[in-house]
Every structure is written in C-alpha cells, then in structure tokens.
Scaffold this active site. Structure first.
Site, PDB file in Angstrom:
ATOM      1  N   CYS A   1       0.824  -1.216   0.000  1.00  0.00           N
ATOM      2  CA  CYS A   1       0.000   0.000   0.000  1.00  0.00           C
ATOM      3  C   CYS A   1       0.860   1.268   0.000  1.00  0.00           C
ATOM      4  O   CYS A   1       1.561   1.548   0.977  1.00  0.00           O
ATOM      5  CB  CYS A   1      -0.900  -0.043   1.238  1.00  0.00           C
ATOM      6  SG  CYS A   1      -1.751   1.487   1.623  1.00  0.00           S
TER       7      CYS A   1
ATOM      8  N   CYS B   1      -0.014   3.819   2.718  1.00  0.00           N
ATOM      9  CA  CYS B   1       0.453   3.326   4.027  1.00  0.00           C
ATOM     10  C   CYS B   1       1.887   3.775   4.281  1.00  0.00           C
ATOM     11  O   CYS B   1       2.243   4.167   5.393  1.00  0.00           O
ATOM     12  CB  CYS B   1       0.366   1.806   4.096  1.00  0.00           C
ATOM     13  SG  CYS B   1      -1.308   1.165   3.967  1.00  0.00           S
TER      14      CYS B   1
END
Length: 108
Positions: free
Chosen positions: A29, A32
């Site tokens: 991600c 993230c």
C-alpha cells in the site's frame, strides 16, 4: 511503536495501559508508506500518552475482518479495548495530531 498480529493484538494493544493508535496497513500500500512517518511523528510528540501499534492486515486476517477493514491504511484509536475513533486514508501529521488530540481529550 509495536507490531501486533492476530495472536498478539490483545496483549500488545487491548491490554495497554495507554490509549493506542492502531495502524492497519499493508506492505503493498503506497498511502500506508506515506502515512507511516506522520504517525511516527505524532507518536513521538505524544510519547507517554499513546502507544502506536502497527498491524499488517495481510498477516492478520482475523483483525482485518474484526475491524471490517475495507481500505488501508485504516487508523483506530483504542482505549481499554474499545475503539474510540476510526479514520481511513493517509493524512499529514498535523491532521493526525488534531484527530488524536480531539479523540483523547475525553480520557485525559
């Protein structure tokens, strides 16, 4: 900062004496990776008042289902095993700090 898994989450997060900021994230991600430094900054600023716990949702599918994670990152603030606030997506440190301060104001 601490990492937690399906098997360690209760001990690491739910039984913490401090409120916990939980970062439900994934290695693949991009957002993230962007939010991690901001979360770490907020955790440093609030050292002694909160604990940052990171949970890789791919390695912790039970927690992912339990918290109904639809997108990562999903951030939670927990205290005494209860979710006090939830936020999805990346945000700058200043916004994360305001979110944490607002949420934690009622328990400080």
């Amino acid at each position: 900062m601490a990492d937690a898994t399906d098997t360690t989450f209760a001990a690491v997060a739910e039984q913490s004496a401090l409120p916990v900021v939980v970062d439900l994230w994934a290695t693949w991600c991009g957002p993230c990776r962007v939010v991690t430094p901001a979360l770490e900054q907020v955790a440093r600023e609030l050292a002694g008042d909160v604990k940052l716990v990171k949970v890789d949702v791919d390695a912790a599918p039970t927690l992912s289902r339990r918290f109904d994670v639809k997108a990562v990152p999903t951030l939670l603030i927990m205290h005494d095993g209860k979710v006090l606030a939830r936020k999805s997506g990346a945000a700058p440190a200043s916004a994360l700090r305001r979110w944490a301060d607002t949420t934690l104001a009622g328990i400080r």
